[in-house]
Design an enzyme around this catalytic site. Structure first.
Site, PDB file in Angstrom:
ATOM      1  N   LYS A  34       0.825  -1.221   0.000  1.00  0.00           N
ATOM      2  CA  LYS A  34       0.000   0.000   0.000  1.00  0.00           C
ATOM      3  C   LYS A  34       0.855   1.264   0.000  1.00  0.00           C
ATOM      4  O   LYS A  34       0.423   2.308  -0.463  1.00  0.00           O
ATOM      5  CB  LYS A  34      -0.979  -0.009   1.186  1.00  0.00           C
ATOM      6  CG  LYS A  34      -0.322   0.108   2.535  1.00  0.00           C
ATOM      7  CD  LYS A  34      -1.352   0.191   3.642  1.00  0.00           C
ATOM      8  CE  LYS A  34      -0.747   0.099   5.022  1.00  0.00           C
ATOM      9  NZ  LYS A  34       0.480   0.832   5.287  1.00  0.00           N
ATOM     10  N   GLY A  40       8.317  -2.081   4.108  1.00  0.00           N
ATOM     11  CA  GLY A  40       7.485  -2.083   5.314  1.00  0.00           C
ATOM     12  C   GLY A  40       8.027  -1.227   6.441  1.00  0.00           C
ATOM     13  O   GLY A  40       8.891  -0.357   6.235  1.00  0.00           O
ATOM     14  N   CYS A  42       9.958  -1.981   9.005  1.00  0.00           N
ATOM     15  CA  CYS A  42      11.366  -2.207   9.347  1.00  0.00           C
ATOM     16  C   CYS A  42      12.298  -1.288   8.552  1.00  0.00           C
ATOM     17  O   CYS A  42      13.111  -0.567   9.121  1.00  0.00           O
ATOM     18  CB  CYS A  42      11.725  -3.668   9.111  1.00  0.00           C
ATOM     19  SG  CYS A  42      13.476  -4.002   9.277  1.00  0.00           S
ATOM     20  N   ALA A 182       9.231   1.103  28.715  1.00  0.00           N
ATOM     21  CA  ALA A 182      10.681   0.894  28.587  1.00  0.00           C
ATOM     22  C   ALA A 182      10.959  -0.458  27.937  1.00  0.00           C
ATOM     23  O   ALA A 182      11.617  -1.326  28.499  1.00  0.00           O
ATOM     24  CB  ALA A 182      11.359   1.014  29.947  1.00  0.00           C
ATOM     25  N   GLY A 186      11.156   2.230  23.105  1.00  0.00           N
ATOM     26  CA  GLY A 186      11.391   3.327  24.046  1.00  0.00           C
ATOM     27  C   GLY A 186      12.870   3.456  24.393  1.00  0.00           C
ATOM     28  O   GLY A 186      13.427   4.563  24.366  1.00  0.00           O
ATOM     29  N   VAL A 238       0.841   5.154  33.608  1.00  0.00           N
ATOM     30  CA  VAL A 238       0.354   6.444  33.109  1.00  0.00           C
ATOM     31  C   VAL A 238      -1.166   6.366  33.003  1.00  0.00           C
ATOM     32  O   VAL A 238      -1.706   5.422  32.426  1.00  0.00           O
ATOM     33  CB  VAL A 238       0.967   6.768  31.739  1.00  0.00           C
ATOM     34  CG1 VAL A 238       0.489   8.106  31.246  1.00  0.00           C
ATOM     35  CG2 VAL A 238       2.472   6.763  31.839  1.00  0.00           C
ATOM     36  N   HIS A 321      13.279 -10.609  11.919  1.00  0.00           N
ATOM     37  CA  HIS A 321      13.916 -11.881  11.540  1.00  0.00           C
ATOM     38  C   HIS A 321      12.998 -13.079  11.763  1.00  0.00           C
ATOM     39  O   HIS A 321      13.105 -14.074  11.068  1.00  0.00           O
ATOM     40  CB  HIS A 321      15.256 -12.063  12.256  1.00  0.00           C
ATOM     41  CG  HIS A 321      15.260 -11.678  13.702  1.00  0.00           C
ATOM     42  ND1 HIS A 321      15.338 -10.376  14.115  1.00  0.00           N
ATOM     43  CD2 HIS A 321      15.186 -12.412  14.825  1.00  0.00           C
ATOM     44  CE1 HIS A 321      15.332 -10.337  15.443  1.00  0.00           C
ATOM     45  NE2 HIS A 321      15.233 -11.567  15.894  1.00  0.00           N
ATOM     46  N   HIS A 444      41.970 -14.747  19.058  1.00  0.00           N
ATOM     47  CA  HIS A 444      42.423 -13.852  20.128  1.00  0.00           C
ATOM     48  C   HIS A 444      43.095 -12.634  19.514  1.00  0.00           C
ATOM     49  O   HIS A 444      43.878 -12.796  18.583  1.00  0.00           O
ATOM     50  CB  HIS A 444      43.406 -14.599  21.036  1.00  0.00           C
ATOM     51  CG  HIS A 444      43.972 -13.718  22.111  1.00  0.00           C
ATOM     52  ND1 HIS A 444      43.231 -13.328  23.203  1.00  0.00           N
ATOM     53  CD2 HIS A 444      45.194 -13.136  22.225  1.00  0.00           C
ATOM     54  CE1 HIS A 444      43.978 -12.541  23.955  1.00  0.00           C
ATOM     55  NE2 HIS A 444      45.166 -12.406  23.398  1.00  0.00           N
TER      56      HIS A 444
HETATM   57  P1  NAI Z   1       7.275  -3.591  24.160  1.00  0.00           P
HETATM   58  O1  NAI Z   1       6.127  -4.519  24.245  1.00  0.00           O
HETATM   59  O2  NAI Z   1       8.624  -4.113  23.908  1.00  0.00           O
HETATM   60  O3  NAI Z   1       7.361  -2.698  25.494  1.00  0.00           O
HETATM   61  C1  NAI Z   1       6.284  -1.904  25.916  1.00  0.00           C
HETATM   62  C2  NAI Z   1       6.449  -1.560  27.379  1.00  0.00           C
HETATM   63  O4  NAI Z   1       5.436  -0.603  27.711  1.00  0.00           O
HETATM   64  C3  NAI Z   1       6.262  -2.732  28.317  1.00  0.00           C
HETATM   65  O5  NAI Z   1       7.372  -2.821  29.162  1.00  0.00           O
HETATM   66  C4  NAI Z   1       4.970  -2.381  29.066  1.00  0.00           C
HETATM   67  O6  NAI Z   1       4.991  -2.833  30.401  1.00  0.00           O
HETATM   68  C5  NAI Z   1       4.975  -0.867  29.019  1.00  0.00           C
HETATM   69  N1  NAI Z   1       3.642  -0.234  29.163  1.00  0.00           N
HETATM   70  C6  NAI Z   1       2.495  -0.615  28.571  1.00  0.00           C
HETATM   71  N2  NAI Z   1       1.475   0.236  28.939  1.00  0.00           N
HETATM   72  C7  NAI Z   1       2.012   1.167  29.770  1.00  0.00           C
HETATM   73  C8  NAI Z   1       1.491   2.306  30.476  1.00  0.00           C
HETATM   74  N3  NAI Z   1       0.210   2.681  30.376  1.00  0.00           N
HETATM   75  N4  NAI Z   1       2.331   3.031  31.253  1.00  0.00           N
HETATM   76  C9  NAI Z   1       3.647   2.680  31.346  1.00  0.00           C
HETATM   77  N5  NAI Z   1       4.184   1.611  30.695  1.00  0.00           N
HETATM   78  C10 NAI Z   1       3.381   0.864  29.907  1.00  0.00           C
HETATM   79  O7  NAI Z   1       6.823  -2.526  23.048  1.00  0.00           O
HETATM   80  P2  NAI Z   1       7.624  -1.539  22.112  1.00  0.00           P
HETATM   81  O8  NAI Z   1       8.910  -1.116  22.701  1.00  0.00           O
HETATM   82  O9  NAI Z   1       6.629  -0.509  21.750  1.00  0.00           O
HETATM   83  O10 NAI Z   1       7.927  -2.440  20.849  1.00  0.00           O
HETATM   84  C11 NAI Z   1       6.882  -3.013  20.087  1.00  0.00           C
HETATM   85  C12 NAI Z   1       7.322  -4.271  19.405  1.00  0.00           C
HETATM   86  O11 NAI Z   1       8.299  -3.979  18.417  1.00  0.00           O
HETATM   87  C13 NAI Z   1       7.914  -5.261  20.360  1.00  0.00           C
HETATM   88  O12 NAI Z   1       7.406  -6.538  20.066  1.00  0.00           O
HETATM   89  C14 NAI Z   1       9.381  -5.208  20.068  1.00  0.00           C
HETATM   90  O13 NAI Z   1      10.018  -6.451  20.274  1.00  0.00           O
HETATM   91  C15 NAI Z   1       9.427  -4.799  18.602  1.00  0.00           C
HETATM   92  N6  NAI Z   1      10.648  -4.055  18.349  1.00  0.00           N
HETATM   93  C16 NAI Z   1      11.836  -4.682  18.338  1.00  0.00           C
HETATM   94  C17 NAI Z   1      12.996  -3.981  18.183  1.00  0.00           C
HETATM   95  C18 NAI Z   1      14.277  -4.698  18.197  1.00  0.00           C
HETATM   96  O14 NAI Z   1      14.290  -5.897  17.969  1.00  0.00           O
HETATM   97  N7  NAI Z   1      15.390  -4.050  18.479  1.00  0.00           N
HETATM   98  C19 NAI Z   1      13.018  -2.529  18.014  1.00  0.00           C
HETATM   99  C20 NAI Z   1      11.716  -1.980  18.048  1.00  0.00           C
HETATM  100  C21 NAI Z   1      10.591  -2.717  18.212  1.00  0.00           C
END
Ligand code: NAI
Length: 468
Positions: A34, A40, A42, A182, A186, A238, A321, A444
């Site tokens: 789209k 996408g 990523c 976090a 985040g 929050v 992945h 090493h």
């Molecule tokens: P996440 O699911 O990893 O973390 C969200 C966090 O927000 C959790 O710790 C949760 O407890 C907290 N939370 C939820 N509601 C809340 C509230 N009202 N107040 C305060 N805290 C609250 O989600 P995120 O970081 O948004 O990532 C989304 C997806 O994308 C995940 O599945 C992640 O694995 C994937 N992703 C992976 C990356 C990587 O592999 N490096 C990079 C970016 C995203």
């Protein structure tokens, strides 16, 4: 128009990799997207642009704080944010252009427009310029991905309350950035803007950061990020965000306390939800689960014959992945081969500094499962290359089965953890033991020797440990 063997809806890493594999297997394949560019979330607004900014801001930190330790004196280090953002955009363009070239190489045709499944074997594509095309196919693969989740009481406005998409292109560091959640997004984007000058505060609902990763290493990461100047409020839920004159005030409850935070921008990173808006899957009877993810069996088949689904739109970790591997396995199954994904060995990484990486079971998960296990740990401060690099933060940790010594999990906190974790994943894919890894010759001096040492530590025979 001839009938296709496979129509893939969505060109993220799941969809475009599935298309390449389908092309390799000789299937007549098309991909429907789209958005204007392929790749996408990523490639366009996720993994790739965030890594471009993480690398740039990490170089800035090196120049500002670390270079002098190496005897490199740099005066007047400052950031040209416009240039930094332009470089990020160029990186994205290179890669999305690369995907287009890969489609051609593999004889995959592309349709630009929103794909809607009108019946099994029938996809209608509505392009942004109003045109409509009907495609006939033997098989459909849904690879429509995910979008950021909103807080019900604080909808994204794209200016003050933003998702990762806008946080990748702030034209100046917000003086005060409040990050809700976090998790991976985040922590990564919070790090970028903290390095570039924002005062960054995290509000996290859980009593820990980086849920899903090893707790001990997550706590170490939190200490490292705190030392870098970021502030964490854990167990802070929050409950409201008010906007006044373009500034935000967030209310959070922490136990019996009510806390208030003011901010110039609020990044909401509380997870992502499966995206299937406009797809029409439900209308033709494709079953979704309680979280609106497409339900599949272990061959990626939905309940409707000839319709498959992969990636973020189905259950499991939302990782590029994982989607790629599912895409490959799915089209291999369509082509009559035996595709398979090993869900026990999917690494996860948070690209902060230090990076946090993990694959397989954490210590906590092994305990919960009642597994008899042993732990092997090795700190980077005892690794020669890390010392030479002046980069000793973090450690490697293995979880191995106490009886068989099979590696069940590996966890790494280190500047280069995202690269180091691949070795552990490979050994685990082959069902290897900590002894297998510990007896493998490692060059090493390398950081990977700490991986070997942690494997040896499972048998309490790490070499470079004083005061054991
Ligand atoms: P996440 O699911 O990893 O973390 C969200 C966090 O927000 C959790 O710790 C949760 O407890 C907290 N939370 C939820 N509601 C809340 C509230 N009202 N107040 C305060 N805290 C609250 O989600 P995120 O970081 O948004 O990532 C989304 C997806 O994308 C995940 O599945 C992640 O694995 C994937 N992703 C992976 C990356 C990587 O592999 N490096 C990079 C970016 C995203």
């Amino acid at each position: 128009m001839d009938k296709f063997d496979v129509v893939i809806i969505g060109s993220g890493p799941g969809g475009y990799i599935a298309a390449i594999r389908a092309g390799q297997l000789g299937l007549k394949t098309t991909i429907v997207e789209k958005d204007k560019e392929l790749g996408g979330t990523c490639l366009n607004i996720g993994c790739i642009p965030s890594k471009a900014l993480l690398t740039s801001s990490d170089h800035f930190m090196f120049a500002k704080k670390e270079a002098q330790k190496h005897g490199i004196m740099i005066d007047n280090v400052h950031v040209d944010l416009t240039k930094m953002l332009q470089r990020k955009d160029k990186v994205v363009k290179t890669l999305t252009g690369g995907v287009r070239a890969l489609m051609k190489t593999n004889k995959v045709t592309t349709f630009e427009g929103l794909g809607t499944i009108t019946a099994p074997g029938k996809v209608s594509v509505q392009s942004s310029n109003g045109g409509k095309q009907e495609i006939e196919t033997k098989n459909i693969v849904i690879a429509t991905g995910s979008v950021p989740m909103e807080l019900p009481f604080a909808k994204f406005d794209g200016k003050t309350i933003v998702s990762s998409t806008e946080a990748l292109c702030f034209t100046e560091p917000p003086p005060k950035l409040l990050v809700i959640g976090a998790g991976a997004i985040g922590l990564e984007l919070g790090s970028v803007w903290s390095r570039l000058g924002s005062e960054v505060t995290f509000l996290e609902f859980l009593p820990r950061i980086a849920v899903g990763f090893d707790l001990e290493l997550s706590n170490q990461l939190q200490r490292a990020l705190t030392a870098q100047g970021m502030t964490f409020h854990l167990e802070a839920k929050v409950t409201a965000i008010k906007i006044d004159n373009g500034r935000a005030t967030a209310t959070a409850t922490k136990g019996n306390e009510e806390l208030k935070f003011d901010a110039d921008k609020v990044l909401v990173s509380v997870g992502r939800r499966a995206f299937s808006d406009g797809l029409g899957a439900e209308k033709i009877g494709v079953a979704l689960d309680e979280r609106k993810r497409v339900k599949i069996d272990n061959h990626f088949r939905t309940n409707v014959e000839g319709i498959y689904a992969i990636g973020d739109v189905v259950a499991g970790p939302m990782l590029a992945h994982k989607a790629e591997d599912e895409g490959i396995a799915c089209v291999e199954i369509i082509a009559g081969k035996s595709g398979h994904v090993n869900y026990d060995v999917i690494p996860g990484i948070i690209y902060t500094n230090p990076e946090l990486a993990g694959v397989g079971l954490t210590e906590e998960q092994a305990k919960e499962k009642g597994i008899d296990f042993r732990i092997g740990k090795f700190p980077f401060r005892a690794n020669g290359r890390a010392i030479a690099n002046e980069d000793v933060e973090g450690m490697v940790k293995f979880v191995a089965d106490a009886k068989t010594d099979r590696i069940l999990g590996a966890h790494i906190l280190q500047h280069a953890a995202s690269e180091l974790i691949a070795e552990a994943a490979s050994v685990m894919e082959f069902g290897g033991s900590s002894e297998d890894l510990g007896r493998t010759c490692h060059s090493h001096p390398t950081l990977s020797e700490a991986v070997k040492e942690a494997a040896l530590a499972v048998e309490k025979r790490a070499l470079h440990i004083v005061n054991r």
